[in-house]
Design a protein around this motif. Structure first.
Motif, PDB file in Angstrom:
ATOM      1  N   GLY A 250       0.808  -1.208   0.000  1.00 54.73           N
ATOM      2  CA  GLY A 250       0.000   0.000   0.000  1.00 54.73           C
ATOM      3  C   GLY A 250       0.840   1.255   0.000  1.00 54.73           C
ATOM      4  O   GLY A 250       0.552   2.215  -0.716  1.00 54.73           O
TER       5      GLY A 250
ATOM      6  N   LYS B 116     -14.001   0.436   6.656  1.00 54.45           N
ATOM      7  CA  LYS B 116     -14.755   1.687   6.724  1.00 54.45           C
ATOM      8  C   LYS B 116     -16.266   1.465   6.773  1.00 54.45           C
ATOM      9  O   LYS B 116     -17.005   2.352   7.196  1.00 54.45           O
TER      10      LYS B 116
ATOM     11  N   ALA C  58     -10.017  -2.260   2.848  1.00 56.17           N
ATOM     12  CA  ALA C  58     -10.380  -0.876   3.139  1.00 56.17           C
ATOM     13  C   ALA C  58     -11.896  -0.707   3.207  1.00 56.17           C
ATOM     14  O   ALA C  58     -12.413   0.012   4.076  1.00 56.17           O
TER      15      ALA C  58
ATOM     16  N   PHE D 296      -8.058  -3.141  -1.421  1.00 55.08           N
ATOM     17  CA  PHE D 296      -9.321  -2.435  -1.616  1.00 55.08           C
ATOM     18  C   PHE D 296     -10.432  -3.060  -0.780  1.00 55.08           C
ATOM     19  O   PHE D 296     -11.193  -2.355  -0.101  1.00 55.08           O
TER      20      PHE D 296
ATOM     21  N   ASN E  50      -7.580   8.044  -0.922  1.00 54.03           N
ATOM     22  CA  ASN E  50      -6.504   7.069  -1.050  1.00 54.03           C
ATOM     23  C   ASN E  50      -7.048   5.654  -1.220  1.00 54.03           C
ATOM     24  O   ASN E  50      -6.607   4.910  -2.090  1.00 54.03           O
ATOM     25  N   ALA E  51      -8.013   5.284  -0.382  1.00 56.39           N
ATOM     26  CA  ALA E  51      -8.525   3.912  -0.399  1.00 56.39           C
ATOM     27  C   ALA E  51      -9.454   3.656  -1.580  1.00 56.39           C
ATOM     28  O   ALA E  51      -9.384   2.599  -2.216  1.00 56.39           O
TER      29      ALA E  51
END
Length: 540
Positions: A236, A462, A458, A455, A398-399
């Motif tokens: 990453g 979230k 992430a 991905f 970013n993610a």
């Protein structure tokens, strides 16, 4: 047709390969190298982290850097134009990258403004010893609570005024063009940045406790290598560190001369970037070792990254160290220079795209792009709730911006359009370091797997836990809503017609480039391919 051809302006170019390399390094070496890499390495096993870091660099960072170089140089355009010339269906990928850069530019500039003010504060130790954290959040940022007050419009002068100054400097550099503006700026700023940071590192090494900091940074924790999260962290970091996958290197490589050594340049950029990160780790952890000794704790008790490292930990070090003001000026001055070189590369993606799309001149396009972006930046990030907006925007872009567009791009180019052989051949025809099927395997297979893994992780993180505990409405606007809007806008922009004066149509320079491409010797066999002919004669 003839009229459109005569109106097409000649594409700008870097003055030399060395200027391109300095500019590419300037883009790659940014705030993350200084305030993110040292802590990521420390958390990832110290010296042992260098193993996954080097693996990520060699198997993902450099291959994707070559990928971007090949697209930009082969198809001779900004991100949207290069992808369009590759295939009409790929154009939205370019606009997605452009819009990501618009968002990044708005908040990246304010961090440079903070660093500029802290360069001045360092000379006077304005924050007062022991009050560094309170000074940054309460006196400098005047930070409010979005959960209680919503998004504020209260202007903070000590942030807004230097932010205006940053934008004026960047707009002037951009308006001067690729050769006279971006190239010259990087030619001056990158050597200055290197010298300043080298002096900072040397001074940090002589601080009491520096050895403890270096031991914490370099002592390997071999058990960390068994943790998949450490490897994911290394990959990453590399994706973001080298400025791959969001249009910068595609745009910069389009300004190179036709016979430039692409892979050789890429290797110089990649290893120079990594060298700077190691240098940053040495400087930062030497200083943290001093801070730990001064506070009577261990390095783990003071180690941090990002804004906490730059604007709380380092001011504390500056307050406590002999000659601390010099350390502060060097550190924050380095942040300013690193930030400006990265910001102009981000903004160039946007300027180049609209210049290609509309066929406008450099100054007109720069002002049309930069002034609205600057006004949004000042309006959003000179207020009391700016830090919350910045934190959320950065995390989501970013993610679900950079990482997502990188994943989609490699899948589309490799598996849907089958363009990797074309890109490999282009790289080999012009480069000293030849690549083969293994590069195609890394870009077409390994990169999608790693990016997909990052991905998905992430998304899960979230979705299951609201980011930093911010209100749902706030995350819906500056998080999820923003990243979805970028995709929709990218598709809409790709549907708009290209100007007859743009490089998309009737570009004699690109036509000449394609003719040269057709008649160059094959990289594998050395034979010359003549368009329209086979070994059995003319094609029907």
């Amino acid at each position: 047709m003839a009229n459109a051809t005569t109106q097409t302006t000649k594409r700008e170019a870097f003055g030399s390969r060395n200027v391109f390399i300095l500019s590419a390094i300037g883009s790659a070496v940014g705030l993350g190298n200084i305030w993110r890499f040292p802590y990521v390495a420390y958390e990832g096993g110290g010296g042992a982290f260098l193993i996954p870091y080097l693996c990520a660099l060699l198997t993902a960072g450099i291959p994707l850097l070559f990928f971007d170089y090949a697209i930009g140089h082969r198809f001779r355009g900004s991100a949207p134009l290069a992808f369009r010339r590759m295939h009409r269906v790929a154009e939205p990928l370019g606009w997605w990258q452009v819009l990501i850069c618009v968002v990044i530019a708005t908040y990246y500039a304010v961090i440079i403004a903070w660093a500029a003010m802290y360069t001045w504060f360092s000379a006077q130790l304005t924050w007062g010893e022991g009050k560094e954290e309170d000074f940054f959040f309460n006196e400098f940022l005047q930070m409010g609570n979005v959960a209680k007050t919503g998004v504020s419009t209260q202007f903070v002068p000590q942030v807004g005024l230097p932010l205006i100054g940053v934008w004026l400097i960047v707009i002037i550099i951009m308006a001067l063009g690729v050769k006279r503006g971006i190239g010259r700026a990087n030619t001056v700023l990158m050597p200055l940045l290197t010298v300043m940071f080298a002096v900072l590192v040397v001074q940090s090494l002589f601080l009491p406790g520096a050895v403890d900091g270096l031991n914490a940074f370099f002592t390997p924790n071999w058990k960390a290598l068994a943790d998949p999260a450490v490897w994911a962290s290394a990959y990453g970091h590399i994706f973001f560190s080298l400025s791959v996958a969001f249009g910068i290197m595609v745009t910069y490589s389009s300004y190179l001369k036709r016979k430039t050594d692409l892979t050789g340049s890429g290797l110089v950029v990649a290893f120079a970037n990594s060298g700077f990160e190691i240098l940053a780790g040495i400087g930062v952890f030497s200083a943290l070792g001093f801070m730990a000794q001064a506070q009577g704790t261990d390095v783990a008790g003071v180690a941090t990254d990002g804004i906490g490292l730059a604007f709380i930990a380092f001011p504390t070090i500056v307050s406590q160290a002999t000659g601390g003001s010099i350390i502060g000026v060097l550190f924050f001055g380095a942040l300013v220079f690193a930030g400006i070189t990265s910001l102009i590369s981000v903004l160039e993606v946007v300027v180049a795209a609209l210049q290609d799309k509309l066929g406008w001149g450099r100054v007109r396009t720069t002002l049309t792009v930069s002034i609205p972006v600057a006004l949004i930046s000042i309006a959003m990030f000179s207020t009391t709730t700016a830090l919350a907006v910045l934190d959320t925007t950065d995390a989501f872009i970013n993610a679900f911006g950079i990482m997502a567009v990188a994943l989609v791009a490699v899948i589309v180019v490799a598996w849907l359009l089958h363009k990797l052989p074309v890109l490999r051949e282009h790289l080999n025809r012009r480069s000293s370091f030849r690549i083969g099927w293994f590069w195609m395997l890394l870009v077409g297979a390994l990169a999608p797997v790693v990016l997909g893994y990052l991905f998905v992780n992430a998304v899960i993180a979230k979705v299951t836990t609201p980011y930093e505990g911010y209100p749902d409405w706030f995350l819906a606007i500056f998080g999820w809503g923003m990243v979805i809007a970028l995709v929709v806008l990218a598709i809409l922009l790709s549907l708009l017609p290209w100007s007859r004066r743009s490089h998309a149509k009737d570009d004699p320079e690109y036509d000449e480039f394609l003719i040269e491409e057709d008649y160059m010797p094959d990289a594998e066999t050395g034979t010359v391919r003549v368009p329209g002919y086979t070994s059995k004669g003319a094609q029907p």
